[in-house]
Design an enzyme around this catalytic site. Structure first.
Site, PDB file in Angstrom:
ATOM      1  N   HIS A  11       0.805  -1.100  -0.076  1.00  0.00           N
ATOM      2  CA  HIS A  11      -0.044   0.065  -0.068  1.00  0.00           C
ATOM      3  C   HIS A  11       0.785   1.220  -0.059  1.00  0.00           C
ATOM      4  O   HIS A  11       1.982   1.198   0.572  1.00  0.00           O
ATOM      5  CB  HIS A  11      -0.752  -0.015   1.337  1.00  0.00           C
ATOM      6  CG  HIS A  11      -2.025  -1.175   1.305  1.00  0.00           C
ATOM      7  ND1 HIS A  11      -3.236  -0.865   2.223  1.00  0.00           N
ATOM      8  CD2 HIS A  11      -2.074  -2.369   0.651  1.00  0.00           C
ATOM      9  CE1 HIS A  11      -4.099  -2.042   1.711  1.00  0.00           C
ATOM     10  NE2 HIS A  11      -3.347  -2.737   0.712  1.00  0.00           N
ATOM     11  N   GLU A  36       1.063   3.857   1.943  1.00  0.00           N
ATOM     12  CA  GLU A  36       1.483   4.236   3.044  1.00  0.00           C
ATOM     13  C   GLU A  36       2.487   3.494   3.409  1.00  0.00           C
ATOM     14  O   GLU A  36       3.776   3.901   4.132  1.00  0.00           O
ATOM     15  CB  GLU A  36       0.334   4.152   4.035  1.00  0.00           C
ATOM     16  CG  GLU A  36      -0.887   4.997   3.825  1.00  0.00           C
ATOM     17  CD  GLU A  36      -1.990   4.307   3.207  1.00  0.00           C
ATOM     18  OE1 GLU A  36      -3.339   4.529   3.244  1.00  0.00           O
ATOM     19  OE2 GLU A  36      -1.844   3.531   2.192  1.00  0.00           O
ATOM     20  N   CYS A  56      -6.338   2.357   5.727  1.00  0.00           N
ATOM     21  CA  CYS A  56      -6.977   0.986   6.034  1.00  0.00           C
ATOM     22  C   CYS A  56      -6.534   0.582   7.371  1.00  0.00           C
ATOM     23  O   CYS A  56      -5.577   1.035   7.942  1.00  0.00           O
ATOM     24  CB  CYS A  56      -6.784  -0.088   5.096  1.00  0.00           C
ATOM     25  SG  CYS A  56      -5.064  -0.805   4.891  1.00  0.00           S
ATOM     26  N   CYS A 108      -2.661  -0.106   7.382  1.00  0.00           N
ATOM     27  CA  CYS A 108      -1.906   1.237   7.334  1.00  0.00           C
ATOM     28  C   CYS A 108      -1.970   1.887   8.509  1.00  0.00           C
ATOM     29  O   CYS A 108      -0.930   2.531   9.034  1.00  0.00           O
ATOM     30  CB  CYS A 108      -2.147   2.001   5.924  1.00  0.00           C
ATOM     31  SG  CYS A 108      -2.047   0.931   4.665  1.00  0.00           S
TER      32      CYS A 108
END
Length: 143
Positions: A48, A50, A78, A81
């Site tokens: 992801h 992040e 999410c 993260c």
């Protein structure tokens, strides 16, 4: 946030959901690292924006603690993260669009501000939210 939006555009070119992130140094003016979703490109479910930006910022600083740093991301983090943000000790999370289906910084959950955890970054939401949401809407319309 504009730099994060540029990163999000890079994700689309790689076939990924358009999410981009940057980590700013404690002085708030220096970009330590950037990232965009790379799950499709790498086959890594943890790739992801992040997480990638946090990893790169930690490498740039030579330390996993990102105390004083700010993560700017186009979409609300999410749960994975959000957990990484707490663990990395960033001081601030700034995000664009809310994620009502999987958001963990105020929408569906609020992991980053859970009082049971040992670190709670400040959360600023809604920065360039329309632009961030538009990228996602346009991406999913073509799917």
């Amino acid at each position: 946030m504009r730099l994060a939006l540029v990163e999000a555009g890079r994700a689309v070119r790689g076939g990924d959901v358009p999410v981009g992130a940057v980590v700013l140094s404690p002085d708030g003016t220096t970009v330590l690292a950037a990232g965009h979703n790379e799950r499709e490109a790498t086959g890594d479910p943890t790739a992801h924006a992040e997480v990638l930006a946090l990893r790169r910022a930690a490498a740039a600083l030579g330390e996993w603690r990102l105390t004083g740093c700010t993560l700017v991301v186009t979409l609300e983090p999410c749960t994975m993260c959000a957990g990484a943000l707490v663990q990395s000790r960033v001081d601030r999370v700034v995000y664009g669009a809310r994620d009502e289906k999987a958001g963990a910084a105020g929408s569906l959950w609020d992991v980053v501000r859970d009082r049971r955890l040992n670190h709670r970054p400040e959360v600023v939401e809604g920065v360039l939210a329309d632009e961030s949401a538009r990228l996602l809407t346009d991406f999913f319309r073509t799917r």
